[in-house]
Design an enzyme around this catalytic site. Sequence first.
Site, PDB file in Angstrom:
ATOM      1  N   CYS A  98       1.010  -1.250   0.033  1.00  0.00           N
ATOM      2  CA  CYS A  98       0.062  -0.074   0.132  1.00  0.00           C
ATOM      3  C   CYS A  98       0.999   1.171   0.104  1.00  0.00           C
ATOM      4  O   CYS A  98       1.900   0.934  -0.301  1.00  0.00           O
ATOM      5  CB  CYS A  98      -1.120   0.036   1.134  1.00  0.00           C
ATOM      6  SG  CYS A  98      -0.218  -0.012   2.653  1.00  0.00           S
ATOM      7  N   ASN A 154       2.405   1.250   4.294  1.00  0.00           N
ATOM      8  CA  ASN A 154       2.495   0.277   4.954  1.00  0.00           C
ATOM      9  C   ASN A 154       2.330   0.095   6.627  1.00  0.00           C
ATOM     10  O   ASN A 154       3.108  -0.370   7.301  1.00  0.00           O
ATOM     11  CB  ASN A 154       4.196  -0.132   4.862  1.00  0.00           C
ATOM     12  CG  ASN A 154       4.378  -1.786   5.215  1.00  0.00           C
ATOM     13  OD1 ASN A 154       5.646  -2.063   5.455  1.00  0.00           O
ATOM     14  ND2 ASN A 154       3.336  -2.754   4.919  1.00  0.00           N
ATOM     15  N   CYS A 197      -1.213   0.587   7.550  1.00  0.00           N
ATOM     16  CA  CYS A 197      -2.699   0.196   7.520  1.00  0.00           C
ATOM     17  C   CYS A 197      -3.217  -0.922   6.640  1.00  0.00           C
ATOM     18  O   CYS A 197      -3.336  -2.013   7.267  1.00  0.00           O
ATOM     19  CB  CYS A 197      -3.533   1.507   7.171  1.00  0.00           C
ATOM     20  SG  CYS A 197      -3.364   2.926   7.982  1.00  0.00           S
ATOM     21  N   ARG A 198      -3.231  -0.797   5.691  1.00  0.00           N
ATOM     22  CA  ARG A 198      -3.721  -1.674   4.452  1.00  0.00           C
ATOM     23  C   ARG A 198      -2.910  -2.827   4.450  1.00  0.00           C
ATOM     24  O   ARG A 198      -3.262  -4.192   4.759  1.00  0.00           O
ATOM     25  CB  ARG A 198      -4.237  -1.279   3.234  1.00  0.00           C
ATOM     26  CG  ARG A 198      -5.591  -0.306   3.231  1.00  0.00           C
ATOM     27  CD  ARG A 198      -5.640   0.359   1.804  1.00  0.00           C
ATOM     28  NE  ARG A 198      -4.443   1.488   1.942  1.00  0.00           N
ATOM     29  CZ  ARG A 198      -4.378   2.144   0.872  1.00  0.00           C
ATOM     30  NH1 ARG A 198      -5.021   2.260  -0.160  1.00  0.00           N
ATOM     31  NH2 ARG A 198      -3.104   2.957   0.636  1.00  0.00           N
ATOM     32  N   SER A 199      -1.609  -2.650   3.942  1.00  0.00           N
ATOM     33  CA  SER A 199      -0.815  -3.850   3.828  1.00  0.00           C
ATOM     34  C   SER A 199      -0.291  -4.767   4.927  1.00  0.00           C
ATOM     35  O   SER A 199      -0.320  -6.125   4.828  1.00  0.00           O
ATOM     36  CB  SER A 199       0.514  -3.489   2.687  1.00  0.00           C
ATOM     37  OG  SER A 199       1.213  -2.563   3.174  1.00  0.00           O
ATOM     38  N   ASP A 225      -7.922   4.179   1.148  1.00  0.00           N
ATOM     39  CA  ASP A 225      -7.075   4.478   2.242  1.00  0.00           C
ATOM     40  C   ASP A 225      -7.507   4.738   3.771  1.00  0.00           C
ATOM     41  O   ASP A 225      -8.267   5.608   3.561  1.00  0.00           O
ATOM     42  CB  ASP A 225      -5.962   5.440   1.920  1.00  0.00           C
ATOM     43  CG  ASP A 225      -4.772   5.414   2.743  1.00  0.00           C
ATOM     44  OD1 ASP A 225      -4.751   5.032   3.823  1.00  0.00           O
ATOM     45  OD2 ASP A 225      -3.670   5.917   2.057  1.00  0.00           O
TER      46      ASP A 225
HETATM   47  P1  4NP Z   1      -1.701   2.704   4.224  1.00  0.00           P
HETATM   48  O1  4NP Z   1      -2.271   4.166   4.630  1.00  0.00           O
HETATM   49  O2  4NP Z   1      -1.121   3.150   2.668  1.00  0.00           O
HETATM   50  O3  4NP Z   1      -3.104   1.892   3.990  1.00  0.00           O
HETATM   51  O4  4NP Z   1      -0.616   2.211   4.995  1.00  0.00           O
HETATM   52  C1  4NP Z   1      -1.455   5.238   4.776  1.00  0.00           C
HETATM   53  C2  4NP Z   1      -0.446   5.525   5.862  1.00  0.00           C
HETATM   54  C3  4NP Z   1       0.290   6.399   5.855  1.00  0.00           C
HETATM   55  C4  4NP Z   1       0.146   7.645   4.871  1.00  0.00           C
HETATM   56  C5  4NP Z   1      -0.693   7.319   3.760  1.00  0.00           C
HETATM   57  C6  4NP Z   1      -1.536   6.282   3.772  1.00  0.00           C
HETATM   58  N1  4NP Z   1       0.853   8.769   4.864  1.00  0.00           N
HETATM   59  O5  4NP Z   1       0.694   9.606   3.991  1.00  0.00           O
HETATM   60  O6  4NP Z   1       1.907   8.698   5.651  1.00  0.00           O
END
Ligand code: 4NP
Length: 154
Positions: free
Chosen positions: A7, A10, A12-14, A124
């Site tokens: 994702c 890294n 939340c989703r992955s 997200d």
């Molecule tokens: P993820 O969510 O891609 O599902 O892990 C996010 C976590 C952090 C950020 C964006 C999305 N960020 O911009 O820091």
Amino acid sequence: MNVLFVCLGNICRSPMAEAMFKQMVDEAGLNDKINVDSAGTSNEEEGNGPHPGAAKTMRAHGLATDGLVSRPITLQDFDWADYIICMDNMNKYNLQRIAPAKDRNKIHLAYEVIPEKAGQEIPDPWYTHRFEDTYNSLNETLPLWLDKISQKLD
Ligand code: 4NP
């Protein structure tokens, strides 16, 4: 077989996908045949554990969060992975941009495994805070990935 979930951050989703898929692989008795990891397209959250909302949802579903630490994807990951499963079109675009040409066909959107939802994204939750939705989306796609990948094992 090596499976990498990707994702943006890294956190939340992955990592949620990694924890869920590891449990599914374990329950299928395929621990010695399928390796699972996750990474982000960004290095923004490098070194951080799962987002508190993601961790809460994981714990609520009996998934361990220890050992999940954000890291950006590397060129080695593209070589290591047989399947690179990402969450949204931005992940896919960024992965295709940085992937060595020989590894580009390894990149898939998670929903691609459900033909009638093939273009759908897993949004997200960092923005939506809908971590249960993330879990539910992963829970409808990952078992199908396990079926598909299991069929490729010798
Ligand atoms: P993820 O969510 O891609 O599902 O892990 C996010 C976590 C952090 C950020 C964006 C999305 N960020 O911009 O820091």
